[in-house]
Design an enzyme around this catalytic site. Structure first.
Site, mmCIF file in Angstrom:
data_model
loop_
_atom_site.group_PDB
_atom_site.id
_atom_site.type_symbol
_atom_site.label_atom_id
_atom_site.label_comp_id
_atom_site.label_asym_id
_atom_site.label_seq_id
_atom_site.Cartn_x
_atom_site.Cartn_y
_atom_site.Cartn_z
ATOM 1 N N ASP A 141 0.842 -1.201 0.000
ATOM 2 C CA ASP A 141 0.000 0.000 0.000
ATOM 3 C C ASP A 141 0.872 1.245 0.000
ATOM 4 O OD1 ASP A 141 -2.428 1.473 2.301
ATOM 5 O OD2 ASP A 141 -2.378 1.460 0.099
ATOM 6 N N LYS A 144 2.574 3.077 -6.275
ATOM 7 C CA LYS A 144 2.184 2.130 -7.332
ATOM 8 C C LYS A 144 3.369 1.686 -8.168
ATOM 9 C CE LYS A 144 0.449 5.831 -10.463
ATOM 10 N NZ LYS A 144 1.344 6.843 -9.953
ATOM 11 N N ASP A 169 -3.351 -3.031 -2.215
ATOM 12 C CA ASP A 169 -4.409 -2.018 -2.271
ATOM 13 C C ASP A 169 -4.292 -1.233 -3.587
ATOM 14 O OD1 ASP A 169 -5.303 0.990 -0.404
ATOM 15 O OD2 ASP A 169 -6.580 -0.469 -1.433
ATOM 16 N N ASN A 170 -5.371 -0.579 -3.991
ATOM 17 C CA ASN A 170 -5.382 0.391 -5.100
ATOM 18 C C ASN A 170 -5.066 -0.198 -6.467
ATOM 19 O OD1 ASN A 170 -3.742 2.092 -2.593
ATOM 20 N ND2 ASN A 170 -5.808 2.707 -3.280
ATOM 21 N N GLU A 199 -11.488 4.349 -0.987
ATOM 22 C CA GLU A 199 -11.852 4.718 0.385
ATOM 23 C C GLU A 199 -12.718 5.979 0.440
ATOM 24 O OE1 GLU A 199 -8.729 3.900 -0.553
ATOM 25 O OE2 GLU A 199 -7.243 5.324 0.133
#
Ligand SMILES: O=c1[nH]cnc2c(O)c(F)c(-c3ccc(F)cc3)cc12
Ligand SMILES: [Mg+2]
Length: 214
Positions: A141, A144, A169-170, A199
């Site tokens: 997290d 990227k 995540d993401n 979120e």
């Protein structure tokens, strides 16, 4: 001078959460982010998926890449059995300073080791510096552009074992296309996608769970 958003998030925790009560810390951060200021915590919807994967793995050794204010650190650490350990890496010193205090407010400092610095510098030092052989669970997290290189680095450093679970995540927003292509096409991983929302918003996002097959 004006306070920072992480500083205001910490103030909200210290005002509304009960010391030593991780759930109240999680609720205070979610309330702050929904009603005062959006912040890039995994949040309550994706956070529930994180909880279910952590509970299923029941890990002894956890690595979190990207601490931010410590929200997911608290979510994970509150579920760990006695003696289990979470190492969380944070590059940004200001974020790390806030996260330390959030983790202490939750009463989870004995289970968590927060390390300031770059993931690529610390991953190769996990064995000699922390006595870690392999991780049971890794939560990605951070940034990227680092998901894929850091995953390959963990493989090369022998930090993943048959059955190690990576949760990222993401994977939709902001998105990590190179990482997704890798874990979904590699014969060394069994991967699946948990569709959810960014979120505190209605935008799509999701988590990718990938089991290392050795
Ligand atoms: O940089 C990040 N690191 C880790 N997690 C993030 C996240 O959960 C986000 F929602 C976002 C994000 C920020 C701005 C947007 F408009 C959308 C997503 C960023 C990160
Ligand atoms: Mg995130």
């Amino acid at each position: 001078t004006r306070s920072t958003r992480p500083q205001r998030l910490l103030k909200a925790v210290q005002k509304h959460a009960t010391r030593g009560d991780p759930q109240s810390v999680i609720s205070a951060i979610d309330h702050f982010c929904r009603h005062s200021e959006w912040a890039m915590n995994i949040g309550d919807e994706k956070g529930s998926i994180l909880d279910s994967v952590v509970s299923e793995v029941n890990p002894e050794k956890v690595l979190e890449l990207g601490t931010y204010c410590g929200y997911s650190t608290v979510r994970i650490a509150r579920l760990l059995p006695p003696g289990a350990r979470l190492i969380t890496l944070e590059f940004n010193a200001d974020y790390a300073a806030i996260a330390r205090q959030v983790i202490i407010w939750a009463g989870l400092e004995d289970k968590v080791q927060l390390v300031e610095g770059a993931s690529e510098d610390w991953i190769p030092r996990m064995k000699e510096h922390f006595g870690i052989e392999t991780f049971d669970f890794v939560f990605l997290d951070h940034w990227k552009d680092r998901y894929l290189p850091d995953t390959k680095l963990m493989e090369d450093c022998g930090l993943l074992r048959k059955g190690t679970v990576l949760l990222a995540d993401n994977v939709i927003c902001p998105g990590v296309p190179d990482y997704l292509a890798y874990v979904r096409n590699s014969l060394s991983y069994k991967s699946c996608y948990f569709k959810s929302h960014l979120e505190y918003t209605k935008a799509e996002d999701g988590l990718e769970k990938s089991v290392f097959l050795g």
